[in-house]
Design a protein around this motif. Sequence first.
Motif, PDB file in Angstrom:
ATOM      1  N   ALA A 289      50.000  69.726  -1.243  1.00 29.20           N
ATOM      2  CA  ALA A 289      49.058  69.187  -0.254  1.00 29.20           C
ATOM      3  C   ALA A 289      48.944  70.111   0.955  1.00 29.20           C
ATOM      4  CB  ALA A 289      49.494  67.782   0.197  1.00 29.20           C
ATOM      5  N   PRO A 290      48.439  71.336   0.741  1.00 28.69           N
ATOM      6  CA  PRO A 290      48.386  72.308   1.838  1.00 28.69           C
ATOM      7  C   PRO A 290      47.333  71.938   2.888  1.00 28.69           C
ATOM      8  CG  PRO A 290      47.242  73.176  -0.067  1.00 28.69           C
ATOM      9  CD  PRO A 290      47.857  71.885  -0.503  1.00 28.69           C
ATOM     10  N   ARG A 291      47.530  72.379   4.104  1.00 28.66           N
ATOM     11  CA  ARG A 291      46.560  72.108   5.173  1.00 28.66           C
ATOM     12  C   ARG A 291      45.419  73.115   5.129  1.00 28.66           C
ATOM     13  NH1 ARG A 291      50.095  71.384  10.472  1.00 28.66           N
ATOM     14  NH2 ARG A 291      48.098  70.790  11.366  1.00 28.66           N
ATOM     15  N   VAL A 292      45.704  74.258   4.513  1.00 29.68           N
ATOM     16  CA  VAL A 292      44.664  75.284   4.363  1.00 29.68           C
ATOM     17  C   VAL A 292      44.623  75.693   2.895  1.00 29.68           C
ATOM     18  CG1 VAL A 292      43.989  77.633   4.973  1.00 29.68           C
ATOM     19  CG2 VAL A 292      44.955  76.122   6.720  1.00 29.68           C
ATOM     20  N   LEU A 293      43.438  75.673   2.333  1.00 29.72           N
ATOM     21  CA  LEU A 293      43.303  75.964   0.905  1.00 29.72           C
ATOM     22  C   LEU A 293      42.384  77.168   0.707  1.00 29.72           C
ATOM     23  CD1 LEU A 293      44.038  74.946  -1.925  1.00 29.72           C
ATOM     24  CD2 LEU A 293      42.136  73.335  -1.768  1.00 29.72           C
ATOM     25  N   LEU A 294      42.911  78.184   0.014  1.00 25.49           N
ATOM     26  CA  LEU A 294      42.114  79.376  -0.267  1.00 25.49           C
ATOM     27  C   LEU A 294      41.742  79.361  -1.744  1.00 25.49           C
ATOM     28  CD1 LEU A 294      44.293  82.077   1.562  1.00 25.49           C
ATOM     29  CD2 LEU A 294      42.477  80.655   2.525  1.00 25.49           C
ATOM     30  N   LEU A 295      40.463  79.288  -2.031  1.00 24.16           N
ATOM     31  CA  LEU A 295      40.002  79.214  -3.424  1.00 24.16           C
ATOM     32  C   LEU A 295      39.141  80.433  -3.713  1.00 24.16           C
ATOM     33  CD1 LEU A 295      38.949  75.439  -3.389  1.00 24.16           C
ATOM     34  CD2 LEU A 295      41.130  76.415  -4.113  1.00 24.16           C
ATOM     35  N   ASP A 296      39.663  81.295  -4.569  1.00 23.74           N
ATOM     36  CA  ASP A 296      38.966  82.545  -4.858  1.00 23.74           C
ATOM     37  C   ASP A 296      38.237  82.425  -6.196  1.00 23.74           C
ATOM     38  OD1 ASP A 296      38.082  85.102  -4.834  1.00 23.74           O
ATOM     39  OD2 ASP A 296      40.041  86.064  -5.028  1.00 23.74           O
ATOM     40  N   GLU A 297      36.963  82.161  -6.122  1.00 24.73           N
ATOM     41  CA  GLU A 297      36.116  81.983  -7.309  1.00 24.73           C
ATOM     42  C   GLU A 297      36.803  81.087  -8.351  1.00 24.73           C
ATOM     43  OE1 GLU A 297      33.674  85.009  -8.539  1.00 24.73           O
ATOM     44  OE2 GLU A 297      33.746  86.134  -6.677  1.00 24.73           O
ATOM     45  N   PRO A 298      37.124  79.854  -7.970  1.00 27.09           N
ATOM     46  CA  PRO A 298      37.902  79.001  -8.876  1.00 27.09           C
ATOM     47  C   PRO A 298      37.132  78.550 -10.109  1.00 27.09           C
ATOM     48  CG  PRO A 298      37.231  77.745  -6.964  1.00 27.09           C
ATOM     49  CD  PRO A 298      36.782  79.149  -6.725  1.00 27.09           C
TER      50      PRO A 298
ATOM     51  N   ARG B   8      33.346  72.662 -14.253  1.00 20.13           N
ATOM     52  CA  ARG B   8      32.905  73.138 -12.937  1.00 20.13           C
ATOM     53  C   ARG B   8      32.604  71.970 -12.013  1.00 20.13           C
ATOM     54  NH1 ARG B   8      28.395  77.751 -12.261  1.00 20.13           N
ATOM     55  NH2 ARG B   8      30.127  78.891 -13.159  1.00 20.13           N
ATOM     56  N   VAL B   9      31.886  71.001 -12.526  1.00 21.09           N
ATOM     57  CA  VAL B   9      31.557  69.814 -11.724  1.00 21.09           C
ATOM     58  C   VAL B   9      32.847  69.113 -11.293  1.00 21.09           C
ATOM     59  CG1 VAL B   9      30.515  67.510 -11.857  1.00 21.09           C
ATOM     60  CG2 VAL B   9      29.295  69.485 -12.779  1.00 21.09           C
ATOM     61  N   HIS B  10      33.779  68.993 -12.238  1.00 17.81           N
ATOM     62  CA  HIS B  10      35.061  68.346 -11.945  1.00 17.81           C
ATOM     63  C   HIS B  10      35.802  69.100 -10.832  1.00 17.81           C
ATOM     64  CE1 HIS B  10      38.848  66.302 -13.786  1.00 17.81           C
ATOM     65  NE2 HIS B  10      38.691  66.062 -12.501  1.00 17.81           N
ATOM     66  N   LEU B  11      35.824  70.434 -10.952  1.00 17.05           N
ATOM     67  CA  LEU B  11      36.540  71.245  -9.962  1.00 17.05           C
ATOM     68  C   LEU B  11      35.897  71.136  -8.572  1.00 17.05           C
ATOM     69  CD1 LEU B  11      37.506  74.525 -11.856  1.00 17.05           C
ATOM     70  CD2 LEU B  11      39.030  73.103 -10.495  1.00 17.05           C
ATOM     71  N   LEU B  12      34.555  71.151  -8.559  1.00 19.91           N
ATOM     72  CA  LEU B  12      33.868  71.064  -7.261  1.00 19.91           C
ATOM     73  C   LEU B  12      34.155  69.719  -6.592  1.00 19.91           C
ATOM     74  CD1 LEU B  12      30.445  72.800  -8.017  1.00 19.91           C
ATOM     75  CD2 LEU B  12      32.519  73.772  -7.040  1.00 19.91           C
TER      76      LEU B  12
ATOM     77  N   GLU C 238      25.566  76.591  -2.073  1.00 25.28           N
ATOM     78  CA  GLU C 238      24.604  75.679  -1.429  1.00 25.28           C
ATOM     79  C   GLU C 238      25.039  74.226  -1.575  1.00 25.28           C
ATOM     80  OE1 GLU C 238      20.308  77.919  -1.540  1.00 25.28           O
ATOM     81  OE2 GLU C 238      20.901  76.780  -3.297  1.00 25.28           O
ATOM     82  N   ALA C 239      25.562  73.913  -2.759  1.00 28.06           N
ATOM     83  CA  ALA C 239      25.929  72.520  -3.034  1.00 28.06           C
ATOM     84  C   ALA C 239      27.234  72.114  -2.361  1.00 28.06           C
ATOM     85  CB  ALA C 239      26.055  72.320  -4.543  1.00 28.06           C
ATOM     86  N   LEU C 240      28.116  73.065  -2.125  1.00 31.03           N
ATOM     87  CA  LEU C 240      29.482  72.729  -1.721  1.00 31.03           C
ATOM     88  C   LEU C 240      29.794  72.993  -0.241  1.00 31.03           C
ATOM     89  CD1 LEU C 240      32.172  71.821  -3.151  1.00 31.03           C
ATOM     90  CD2 LEU C 240      32.760  74.243  -3.225  1.00 31.03           C
TER      91      LEU C 240
END
Lengths: 405, 309
Positions: free
Chosen positions: B150-159, B168-172, B196-198
């Motif tokens: 449960a991090p306070r900052v999340l870095l997502l690199d092209e997940p 993809r929908v689930h991940l978003l 655009e969506a996220l």
Amino acid sequence: MRLVWISALKDLKALRRDPFSILFWMGIPLCMGLLIHLVFGGSEVTPQGKLLIADQDNTIASKLLTGAFSQPPLSKMLVTETVDPAAGLDRIGHGEASAYLLIPRGLQAAFLRNQPFRLQLYTNPEQRILPNIVEQSLSMMVDASFYLQKSAGGLWRGLDVPTAPDAQSLSRMSLGLFQRAEALGKYIYPPLIRFEVETIQEKRQNPNVAALFFPAMVFMTMLLMANGLSGEIWRERLLGTARRLATTPGSFAAFLGGRVIVVVLVYSLVASVGVAATRWLGGPQEGHLPAAAAWATLTGTVFYLLLLPLSLHASSERGADVMGNLLVFPLSLIGGCFFPFEMMPHWMAAIGRLTPNGWAVTQFRAILSGSAEPAKLAVGSACLMAAGAAAFLLSVRRLRGVFLA
Amino acid sequence: MIDVDHLRKTFGDLTAVDGVTFAAQPGEIFGLLGPNGAGKTTTIGCISGLLTPTSGRVRVMGRDVVNEGQAARRLLGVAPQEIALYEDLSALENLQYWGGVQGMRNPLLRDRVRKVLELTGLQDRAREPVKRFSGGMKRRLNFACGIVHAPRVLLLDEPTAGVDPQSRVHLLDLVREQARAGACVLYTTHYMEEAEALCDRLAIMDHGRVIAAGTLAELRSLLGERDLLRLTGVFPPAAARAALTGIDQIEVVQAEEGLLMLSLAEAARKLPSVFSALASCGADVRGATLTQPSLESLFIKLTGKELRE
């Protein structure tokens, strides 16, 4: 410290899912032991060579000389074969025998007349032990004939006739030899004071060939394991898990510490199996086995740690494998991990004993035979641990700095 | 929050990140958008502590990632672009390991692992070795390992790279959930529609620099509600430019022998005039694509080129 444990637990879980890797490592010494046992039968084996003899003299004296090679203990080591001179020279030239002895015509006459005589012995330079045995044995026979000549030379002269000696001459010679033997009896018969030696300590079995080879095989396995296990660090890079670890508060020192714990466990398992197999082959006493297993585990772990920075300095997994093999195989060959030092030329064995694995094998065998010096072992262990710690720190530094790039 | 201030990272002669500045707030999804090689992953690497910045400063919740690296990394969760999992271990064991590395202990770790497995829909396959998972499942687990603590900052690199549409929908959805829970999410992608969506706010990167930043509405306003007309065929560039000057509110974004890009308001209404002008200068139009204002068209307007894969 908790991270060390977490890391070790993770590697143990991975090992549990892939038990074949451990079975493979354990299988190496077991297979080697089985093969050696099958080849050498686990019993004392004496190497056997061939002695070619060309007897041009063909007299009683020459028959006595050649017959000596057919008596024990020489007959256990040598098979004699009578050949004609040309064939003998040709065959020794092609390396088909350990030695070739040419007895020219005139041996018996020279002996009886106390004249110098020349025997010709050709040895095979590709063999070391058996030609040497033939040469030494022949030298002893020549010495014996000298003393025989000095002590009873005159009595033999009755034989120096063109035809077979008559009964009267033989009786005279027999009587003379008996009287001479009686006169020398006080020197050659056992002395009046007799020493009886009683061996109190437990009789130790003579090491057989399998037991001679097997410690070397155990250490070859240790080296191969070190190479394989150190190369596994590349999996962490390929899986991306090393990079992921770098983004967490977890330290690389703890991560590697966990791996070292697992490596120690794997080594102790394989070393125990290897040492037990050594015992099965008729090697050491049971009391020495735990110390031998501990020594193999310690040295194996240090081999792993020493190969780790090398692996981390390679540019790829394959490169690490090649570099490791380039180091491990020559070290195995020269460092007594493939052939025992006893089978090497002296100069090579002297160099081999100076290599890290050569030194470790020597100590391992000393532990197995019960001749190891505890103080020397303690100093050696401390040096090994210091070298391992230095290699560990170097690996952590390398892992953090370059391996992730 | 994440505070990136004049970040620069060079590799020898190559400048991968050149003076990047932005700030992302808690509860916000901040997108880094740009083609491959734009410097997004290098920026993430500098924030996560994987790379040391050449110059500039990066703070995570006020902690400097260079001088207070370990403290900063305790606040971070990372889902790297490449799947980073132990394939021989199960999903459960992977989560337990990465949670443990982040300093979590049982029973909190056990509860959190269970929750994350449910969130990612992997609870039924939790005890299976990861090597048996599909690509989409591995992606979800890769993400789960980044959020297990449960991090306070999340870095997502092209997940979502290489993921099927359903995953993809689930991940978003999962990413949105993290932001709703108060996490500051930095999200890199080269999929315009995903950004655009996220994303609440975006920075568009190219060649290591931020070329535009703001909310989606702010970025769209840069286009001035103009459409983008992409024409293919054979064009004499200079003559085409000259012929089009007579049309009201038209801008030539790109003019080449085989490609012409035009930015113009109410493009559909002006199409006959455009074709007529081009025909008069000897151009041969073979294809036309009209694009409504979007990040894609903005990127083309800003850089004069299409977003590369």
